[in-house]
Design an enzyme around this catalytic site. Structure first.
Site, PDB file in Angstrom:
ATOM      1  N   ILE A  92      30.238 -28.906  21.333  1.00 22.87           N
ATOM      2  CA  ILE A  92      31.464 -29.339  20.637  1.00 22.87           C
ATOM      3  C   ILE A  92      31.101 -30.031  19.321  1.00 22.87           C
ATOM      4  O   ILE A  92      31.713 -29.782  18.274  1.00 22.87           O
ATOM      5  CB  ILE A  92      32.311 -30.279  21.532  1.00 22.87           C
ATOM      6  CG1 ILE A  92      32.648 -29.596  22.866  1.00 22.87           C
ATOM      7  CG2 ILE A  92      33.603 -30.678  20.813  1.00 22.87           C
ATOM      8  CD1 ILE A  92      33.278 -30.528  23.900  1.00 22.87           C
ATOM      9  N   ASP A 148      19.535 -36.471  19.909  1.00 22.95           N
ATOM     10  CA  ASP A 148      18.129 -36.522  20.328  1.00 22.95           C
ATOM     11  C   ASP A 148      17.641 -35.148  20.779  1.00 22.95           C
ATOM     12  O   ASP A 148      16.515 -35.013  21.256  1.00 22.95           O
ATOM     13  CB  ASP A 148      17.914 -37.569  21.436  1.00 22.95           C
ATOM     14  CG  ASP A 148      18.578 -37.171  22.750  1.00 22.95           C
ATOM     15  OD1 ASP A 148      19.307 -36.153  22.781  1.00 22.95           O
ATOM     16  OD2 ASP A 148      18.364 -37.882  23.757  1.00 22.95           O
ATOM     17  N   LEU A 149      18.496 -34.147  20.643  1.00 23.73           N
ATOM     18  CA  LEU A 149      18.186 -32.746  20.979  1.00 23.73           C
ATOM     19  C   LEU A 149      17.806 -32.581  22.451  1.00 23.73           C
ATOM     20  O   LEU A 149      17.087 -31.651  22.807  1.00 23.73           O
ATOM     21  CB  LEU A 149      17.085 -32.189  20.060  1.00 23.73           C
ATOM     22  CG  LEU A 149      17.399 -32.266  18.556  1.00 23.73           C
ATOM     23  CD1 LEU A 149      16.254 -31.685  17.729  1.00 23.73           C
ATOM     24  CD2 LEU A 149      18.700 -31.530  18.218  1.00 23.73           C
ATOM     25  N   TYR A 184      29.178 -40.153  36.494  1.00 28.41           N
ATOM     26  CA  TYR A 184      29.584 -39.638  35.174  1.00 28.41           C
ATOM     27  C   TYR A 184      31.002 -40.103  34.843  1.00 28.41           C
ATOM     28  O   TYR A 184      31.270 -40.604  33.738  1.00 28.41           O
ATOM     29  CB  TYR A 184      29.512 -38.108  35.176  1.00 28.41           C
ATOM     30  CG  TYR A 184      30.124 -37.441  33.963  1.00 28.41           C
ATOM     31  CD1 TYR A 184      29.489 -37.480  32.716  1.00 28.41           C
ATOM     32  CD2 TYR A 184      31.346 -36.761  34.047  1.00 28.41           C
ATOM     33  CE1 TYR A 184      30.051 -36.866  31.599  1.00 28.41           C
ATOM     34  CE2 TYR A 184      31.904 -36.144  32.938  1.00 28.41           C
ATOM     35  CZ  TYR A 184      31.258 -36.200  31.722  1.00 28.41           C
ATOM     36  OH  TYR A 184      31.817 -35.592  30.616  1.00 28.41           O
ATOM     37  N   ASP A 202      17.792 -41.117  19.491  1.00 32.48           N
ATOM     38  CA  ASP A 202      18.484 -41.477  20.728  1.00 32.48           C
ATOM     39  C   ASP A 202      19.561 -42.513  20.362  1.00 32.48           C
ATOM     40  O   ASP A 202      19.247 -43.491  19.669  1.00 32.48           O
ATOM     41  CB  ASP A 202      17.448 -42.074  21.692  1.00 32.48           C
ATOM     42  CG  ASP A 202      18.030 -42.438  23.044  1.00 32.48           C
ATOM     43  OD1 ASP A 202      19.255 -42.653  23.148  1.00 32.48           O
ATOM     44  OD2 ASP A 202      17.239 -42.539  24.006  1.00 32.48           O
ATOM     45  N   LEU A 213      30.234 -38.134  20.615  1.00 35.30           N
ATOM     46  CA  LEU A 213      30.193 -37.070  21.626  1.00 35.30           C
ATOM     47  C   LEU A 213      28.869 -37.019  22.380  1.00 35.30           C
ATOM     48  O   LEU A 213      28.769 -36.296  23.377  1.00 35.30           O
ATOM     49  CB  LEU A 213      30.440 -35.694  20.978  1.00 35.30           C
ATOM     50  CG  LEU A 213      31.832 -35.465  20.410  1.00 35.30           C
ATOM     51  CD1 LEU A 213      31.867 -35.787  18.924  1.00 35.30           C
ATOM     52  CD2 LEU A 213      32.312 -34.060  20.652  1.00 35.30           C
ATOM     53  N   GLN A 273      25.249 -37.855  28.454  1.00 34.58           N
ATOM     54  CA  GLN A 273      24.711 -37.152  29.609  1.00 34.58           C
ATOM     55  C   GLN A 273      25.953 -36.484  30.202  1.00 34.58           C
ATOM     56  O   GLN A 273      26.886 -37.163  30.616  1.00 34.58           O
ATOM     57  CB  GLN A 273      24.085 -38.178  30.551  1.00 34.58           C
ATOM     58  CG  GLN A 273      23.324 -37.658  31.747  1.00 34.58           C
ATOM     59  CD  GLN A 273      24.122 -36.789  32.668  1.00 34.58           C
ATOM     60  OE1 GLN A 273      23.885 -35.570  32.731  1.00 34.58           O
ATOM     61  NE2 GLN A 273      25.082 -37.350  33.373  1.00 34.58           N
TER      62      GLN A 273
HETATM   63  N1  NAD Z   1      32.329 -29.297  27.397  1.00 35.42           N
HETATM   64  C1  NAD Z   1      33.330 -29.780  28.114  1.00 35.42           C
HETATM   65  O1  NAD Z   1      34.058 -29.040  28.778  1.00 35.42           O
HETATM   66  C2  NAD Z   1      33.609 -31.269  28.123  1.00 35.42           C
HETATM   67  C3  NAD Z   1      34.642 -31.745  28.945  1.00 35.42           C
HETATM   68  C4  NAD Z   1      34.910 -33.116  28.960  1.00 35.42           C
HETATM   69  C5  NAD Z   1      34.178 -33.992  28.160  1.00 35.42           C
HETATM   70  N2  NAD Z   1      33.168 -33.492  27.379  1.00 35.42           N
HETATM   71  C6  NAD Z   1      32.408 -34.455  26.556  1.00 35.42           C
HETATM   72  O2  NAD Z   1      32.274 -33.937  25.236  1.00 35.42           O
HETATM   73  C7  NAD Z   1      31.043 -34.357  24.673  1.00 35.42           C
HETATM   74  C8  NAD Z   1      30.272 -33.161  24.141  1.00 35.42           C
HETATM   75  O3  NAD Z   1      29.981 -32.291  25.217  1.00 35.42           O
HETATM   76  P1  NAD Z   1      29.346 -30.841  25.002  1.00 35.42           P
HETATM   77  O4  NAD Z   1      29.968 -29.936  25.995  1.00 35.42           O
HETATM   78  O5  NAD Z   1      29.344 -30.482  23.572  1.00 35.42           O
HETATM   79  O6  NAD Z   1      27.863 -31.115  25.522  1.00 35.42           O
HETATM   80  P2  NAD Z   1      26.438 -30.874  24.833  1.00 35.42           P
HETATM   81  O7  NAD Z   1      25.405 -31.180  25.863  1.00 35.42           O
HETATM   82  O8  NAD Z   1      26.388 -29.545  24.183  1.00 35.42           O
HETATM   83  O9  NAD Z   1      26.437 -32.005  23.719  1.00 35.42           O
HETATM   84  C9  NAD Z   1      25.990 -33.314  23.942  1.00 35.42           C
HETATM   85  C10 NAD Z   1      24.991 -33.640  22.851  1.00 35.42           C
HETATM   86  O10 NAD Z   1      24.556 -34.985  22.983  1.00 35.42           O
HETATM   87  C11 NAD Z   1      23.168 -35.034  22.758  1.00 35.42           C
HETATM   88  N3  NAD Z   1      22.638 -36.222  23.445  1.00 35.42           N
HETATM   89  C12 NAD Z   1      22.555 -36.444  24.772  1.00 35.42           C
HETATM   90  N4  NAD Z   1      22.013 -37.640  25.017  1.00 35.42           N
HETATM   91  C13 NAD Z   1      21.754 -38.202  23.791  1.00 35.42           C
HETATM   92  C14 NAD Z   1      21.197 -39.429  23.381  1.00 35.42           C
HETATM   93  N5  NAD Z   1      20.773 -40.347  24.267  1.00 35.42           N
HETATM   94  N6  NAD Z   1      21.071 -39.679  22.055  1.00 35.42           N
HETATM   95  C15 NAD Z   1      21.481 -38.760  21.137  1.00 35.42           C
HETATM   96  N7  NAD Z   1      22.021 -37.567  21.486  1.00 35.42           N
HETATM   97  C16 NAD Z   1      22.155 -37.296  22.792  1.00 35.42           C
HETATM   98  C17 NAD Z   1      22.628 -33.742  23.320  1.00 35.42           C
HETATM   99  O11 NAD Z   1      21.355 -33.371  22.787  1.00 35.42           O
HETATM  100  C18 NAD Z   1      23.730 -32.767  22.908  1.00 35.42           C
HETATM  101  O12 NAD Z   1      23.485 -32.218  21.625  1.00 35.42           O
HETATM  102  C19 NAD Z   1      30.305 -35.124  25.775  1.00 35.42           C
HETATM  103  O13 NAD Z   1      30.552 -36.508  25.569  1.00 35.42           O
HETATM  104  C20 NAD Z   1      30.989 -34.666  27.046  1.00 35.42           C
HETATM  105  O14 NAD Z   1      30.922 -35.636  28.073  1.00 35.42           O
HETATM  106  C21 NAD Z   1      32.860 -32.159  27.352  1.00 35.42           C
END
Ligand code: NAD
Length: 312
Positions: free
Chosen positions: A12, A32-33, A145, A56, A77, A80
């Site tokens: 996202i 942090d990839l 979570y 991070d 965004l 974990q």
């Molecule tokens: N995809 C969904 O359906 C959904 C639904 C509800 C909520 N969300 C929320 O939306 C947000 C984005 O989700 P997504 O689906 O794009 O997931 P994603 O895993 O693709 O994106 C999360 C990003 O955060 C980064 N990240 C994780 N820990 C980190 C840290 N300690 N420091 C820096 N970066 C860090 C990851 O490398 C990743 O790029 C999240 O907060 C998730 O909880 C997503």
């Protein structure tokens, strides 16, 4: 406007980065990839209004970065995102989602940020009494979570009271679209798509009647963009469609989009899976002028096209 996007290399987050750049804003992505991917930012990297900092969010250097960048808005965004991993390792979940959110809010304070827009999850509703779930439904977190996302919401209100940092919480339902990883548990659309275009078997857990509310990533990004302004200050909104789609129907729709056989295997239902979920987006329509515009068939077609182009 200068916007800092945490989790900017993720599914996202990277779509949001591209949209903010297209709208003419300056964007710094922090990631942090750990689950994100630098390739997601290939287009953004061509812009001289974009920078990626591999960091991070718990690192105190985040506050130094915010002091240097002075972002007007932080879209938070980074997280974990796995419910199952949060059950297996609640400490790691809390470190990223609770400590990380506190760190982002401290960075916002240090950087003179006006507002933080936060990605929360329908997981906070637990097993809701009403579907579609209203945005003011009581929280009932049933996983670490969900507890950590709810805690993030609470921290936003606390920092608003303490330091006057505005916030909007966006409670996301099941987001799907280009760049979603098929490796994650959240991405059933990505999992079906990847399997179908790769010609491998698909599995539906249970009898296929379980429902979810699928919202297209561009619509979610639109919600974030709208929330970056002053609309919705101090409020939380559901970003979903209010429409329930069964797993079996979703399989048919993805098969249709991919031109694949609609023949899933069936397996035992997974423990803890909710039988049904959809959220009420109406307050977001009133509060942000937001509405989900992409119907599921169109969004799935675009997702399949992207997944195919990636394999070429
Ligand atoms: N995809 C969904 O359906 C959904 C639904 C509800 C909520 N969300 C929320 O939306 C947000 C984005 O989700 P997504 O689906 O794009 O997931 P994603 O895993 O693709 O994106 C999360 C990003 O955060 C980064 N990240 C994780 N820990 C980190 C840290 N300690 N420091 C820096 N970066 C860090 C990851 O490398 C990743 O790029 C999240 O907060 C998730 O909880 C997503």
């Amino acid at each position: 406007m200068r916007v800092l996007v945490t989790g900017g290399a993720g599914f996202i987050g990277s779509n949001l980065v591209d949209r903010l750049l297209a709208d003419g804003h300056d964007v710094v992505a922090v990631d942090d990839l750990s689950s994100g991917n630098g390739d997601n930012l290939a287009r953004a990297a061509e812009s001289d209004r974009f920078a990626l900092r591999v960091l991070d969010i718990c690192d105190p250097a985040l506050a130094d970065l915010a002091t240097e960048v002075r972002p007007e808005v932080i879209c938070h965004l980074a997280a974990q995102i796995s419910v199952r991993r949060s059950v297996a390792d609640p400490m790691r979940d809390a470190r990223v989602n609770v400590e990380g959110t506190a760190s982002v809010l401290m960075a916002a304070h240090r950087g003179g940020t006006r507002k933080v827009v936060f990605a929360s999850s329908v997981a906070v509703y637990g097993r809701p009494a009403t579907i579609p779930v209203p945005a003011d439904a009581p929280a009932d977190p049933r996983s670490p979570y969900a507890a950590s996302k709810l805690s993030g919401e609470t921290y936003l209100a606390t920092f608003r009271a303490l330091h006057g940092i505005e916030y909007t919480t966006l409670v996301l339902s099941n987001v799907y679209g280009p760049r979603q990883s098929p490796d994650g548990e959240a991405g059933v659309v990505a999992i079906f798509t990847d399997a179908m275009i790769g010609g491998t078997p698909t599995v539906v857990y249970g009898d296929g009647t379980q429902t979810r509310d699928y919202v297209y990533v561009d619509d979610v990004v639109e919600g974030f963009v709208r929330a970056c302004g002053s609309r919705g200050d101090g409020r939380r909104f559901n970003l979903g469609t209010g429409i329930q789609t069964t797993d079996r129907r979703l399989h048919s729709l993805v098969a249709d989009a991919a031109g694949s056989p609609d023949k899933p295997g069936f397996a035992q239902p997974r423990m803890g899976d909710l039988p049904a979920m959809a959220v009420d987006p109406v307050p977001a329509v009133e509060g942000l002028g937001w509405e989900p515009r992409t119907d599921l068939a169109t969004g799935l077609k675009q997702t399949v096209e992207w997944a195919r182009s990636r394999r070429r």
